[in-house]
Motif scaffolding. Structure first.
Motif, PDB file in Angstrom:
ATOM      1  N   UNK A  57       0.817  -1.306  -0.069  1.00 36.58           N
ATOM      2  CA  UNK A  57      -0.079  -0.009   0.021  1.00 36.58           C
ATOM      3  C   UNK A  57       0.920   1.242  -0.042  1.00 36.58           C
ATOM      4  N   UNK A  85      -1.836   3.394   0.841  1.00 36.91           N
ATOM      5  CA  UNK A  85      -3.061   3.492   0.288  1.00 36.91           C
ATOM      6  C   UNK A  85      -3.408   1.948   0.980  1.00 36.91           C
ATOM      7  N   UNK A  86      -4.718   1.384   0.780  1.00 31.63           N
ATOM      8  CA  UNK A  86      -4.883   0.000   1.048  1.00 31.63           C
ATOM      9  C   UNK A  86      -4.626  -0.779   0.121  1.00 31.63           C
ATOM     10  N   UNK A  87      -4.203  -2.014   0.386  1.00 31.56           N
ATOM     11  CA  UNK A  87      -3.462  -2.824  -0.706  1.00 31.56           C
ATOM     12  C   UNK A  87      -4.548  -3.117  -2.006  1.00 31.56           C
ATOM     13  N   UNK A  88      -5.698  -3.257  -1.797  1.00 34.26           N
ATOM     14  CA  UNK A  88      -6.660  -3.219  -2.916  1.00 34.26           C
ATOM     15  C   UNK A  88      -6.263  -1.990  -3.806  1.00 34.26           C
ATOM     16  N   UNK A  89      -6.400  -0.757  -3.183  1.00 35.23           N
ATOM     17  CA  UNK A  89      -6.305   0.276  -3.819  1.00 35.23           C
ATOM     18  C   UNK A  89      -4.953   0.465  -4.608  1.00 35.23           C
TER      19      UNK A  89
END
Lengths: 257, 317
Positions: A57, A85-89
């Motif tokens: 992230x 950031x978040x991992x997904x983002x």
């Protein structure tokens, strides 16, 4: 293979040669180990405007020499970063098209640049269960890839046991046809040579040999019929400056041994 | 794990979502987890792993759990080794790159005593996000053409109705319970997370229940002074357990880094005979201590201080 007398290790060779492929201003999605070292080396030598992204992230960190992270997901990855950031983002930045280069290693690669980091042997009865894709599949599905890997016959195989991270699948337009309409393998960097891929067939071909390495040596250490053009160039040996920056970044030689 | 939407809503509506104290002990919190549940674990690899809660679930001898996490480290070994879980859904499973491939994961999966179901990191993230959004799937442009996708049963490929692009649909994941460890929260479960967030907000919103463990319970007044720092809404939280060093020997951002010597010793212990090694480790650190402080004292003050000094150094900039 690398002879003992050379003043640099195979890992240092990989780091230097792959770092040189990055250009200033690029956004690079990097794994830890050699990809991180190479991207950081490039930042210090010729590309201060390179932005590194980590899967955990992190957007745009500068790692501290001697405190190299052991994963892309720990606090050491966040030093002097611009944003967390978040991992997904952070992975979605790949899908949206913000990343120029994905940069990773691999256990096994084939003629079409497919990577395996999941199973050695059959997936049903593997001789070794490997740790798996992590973000490797996402990165190789969604952007241009540079792979740094040691040049050994057992790693350069005709067909990988399992396609963890897609390269050009079975060549020609098969990658595009399967739905992967962007990205693809750009370069494979080894301790012997730098490889690209034939424009039409997407089969791996040698672009440049490292100093003192012959085409024969590359063939002998490759498990498939690799294309070697008549006009292959020769790379410049790692410079003292490149080696000293690398050794400053990794003084305990965790990754460059 | 992809739940009927009306059932999902009904379960949420049935929970007491009022601003009430949810503070309890680790042991009490284990009662929220039922045998057979799917449990999502917050953090990533060796970071903010809710190890104290996992420790308590292993000691409570839960049965037949399935687990998902973005990336799984040593806790996966311990979940397999303890027998409370034989199915882990993740993108990457090993202690950490510097320690090589997990011998315990290899031993359990290669002999088919346990399953490591592999998804790409983003697709797993999108599964939690779909769960958090209350929709049954998310489309992605990744994973197509790979054997990672070929091995998974629960996927659909479609042609986009707007553009004609090929897309892969990944199903929502709504865990029964999410376990999340944070630096601080109040008694209601308003949780503030420093540093990397990983997939924790999506986990909290996707799950039917959330157990928060926290280094420190702070007052609701302190939370209200900086509401921008609150990352997990109290509405989603069912239990709050204060556990100092609740991620040890993994790291907790800004507080402690991994206990590296302990992690090295663990890798050594499980190297040659993984089954016995992990069993010995579980006896010594999971079953024998009578409480969490006793577990921490086995990790040792020296390692704790070293990890804490390194952890706090993140603020020395």
């Amino acid at each position: 293979m690398m002879s003992e007398e050379l003043p640099y290790s195979a890992s240092e060779m990989l780091s230097v040669m792959s770092g040189r492929l990055l250009t200033d201003g690029q956004t690079v999605f990097a794994g830890v180990g050699i990809p991180l070292l190479a991207a950081t080396l490039a930042q210090r030598i010729h590309g201060p405007g390179i932005t590194i992204l980590f899967e955990g992230g992190t957007l745009g960190p500068f790692v501290v020499p001697g405190e190299l992270p052991a994963s892309t997901n720990e606090q050491r990855c966040t030093r002097r970063a611009n944003m967390l950031l978040s991992i997904t983002d952070v992975l979605l930045l790949l899908q949206r098209g913000y990343v120029d280069v994905g940069f990773m290693g691999g256990a096994q690669i084939d003629r079409y640049g497919n990577l395996n980091s999941s199973f050695i042997g059959s997936p049903e009865n593997p001789s070794v269960r490997l740790p798996g894709t992590g973000g490797g599949n996402d990165i190789s599905s969604l952007t241009q890839m540079i792979v740094a890997i040691k040049h050994e016959k057992r790693r350069f195989v005709e067909k990988v046991d399992f396609v963890t991270s897609p390269g050009f699948l079975t060549g020609n337009s098969t990658r595009h046809d399967t739905g992967l309409i962007s990205g693809g393998m750009y370069r494979v960097v080894t301790d012997l040579a730098i490889m690209g891929f034939d424009e039409m067939t997407k089969s791996m071909k040698v672009e440049a040999l490292h100093p003192g390495v012959t085409a024969e040596e590359v063939r002998d250490n490759t498990g498939f019929d690799i294309l070697i053009g008549k006009d292959v160039s020769v790379t410049k040996a790692p410079t003292d400056e490149e080696l000293s920056v690398l050794r400053h970044l990794d003084p305990d030689r965790v990754y460059i041994a | 794990m992809t739940q009927n939407y009306l059932d999902l809503r009904a379960a949420t509506e049935a929970r007491d979502r009022s601003l009430r104290s949810k503070v309890m002990t680790l042991e009490k919190a284990t009662e929220i987890v039922q045998d057979g549940d799917h449990i999502a674990i917050g953090g990533c690899t060796a970071s903010r792993t809710p190890l104290a809660m996992i420790w308590a679930l292993i000691r409570a001898k839960k049965n037949d759990l399935s687990i998902s996490r973005s990336i799984v480290s040593t806790e996966g070994d311990l979940l397999f080794g303890s027998g409370i879980c034989d199915h882990i859904i993740t993108s990457w499973f090993s202690q950490g790159i510097v320690w090589g491939i997990s011998k315990v994961m290899r031993s359990y999966t290669e002999t088919k005593r346990a399953k490591f179901e592999e998804w790409s990191h983003m697709s797993l993230g999108l599964r939690y996000r779909a769960g958090a959004m209350g929709i049954p799937f998310m489309p992605t442009r990744a994973m197509m053409g790979s054997d990672v996708a070929n091995q998974l049963e629960n996927l659909r490929e479609i042609e986009c109705p707007f553009t004609g692009d090929k897309l892969l649909l990944v199903p929502a994941l709504n865990p029964d319970v999410a376990l999340i460890h944070v630096q601080r929260c109040d008694e209601y479960g308003n949780a503030q997370i420093d540093g990397l967030q990983f997939m924790d907000l999506d986990l909290a919103m996707a799950a039917n229940k959330v157990i928060l463990t926290t280094e420190n319970i702070v007052s609701n007044d302190q939370i209200r002074r900086r509401p921008d720092q609150t990352k997990i809404p109290f509405l989603t939280v069912d239990a709050v357990v204060e556990v100092p060093y609740g991620a040890a020997p993994h790291e907790c951002y800004g507080m402690y880094e991994p206990f590296f010597k302990h992690m090295d010793d663990y890798a050594d212990l499980t190297k040659d005979d993984p089954d016995n090694g992990v069993a010995k480790y579980l006896d010594r650190y999971y079953y024998e201590p009578s409480n969490w402080p006793e577990y921490l004292s086995l990790l040792g003050v020296e390692q704790m201080l070293d990890a804490t000094r390194r952890g706090r150094s993140i603020y020395d900039v």
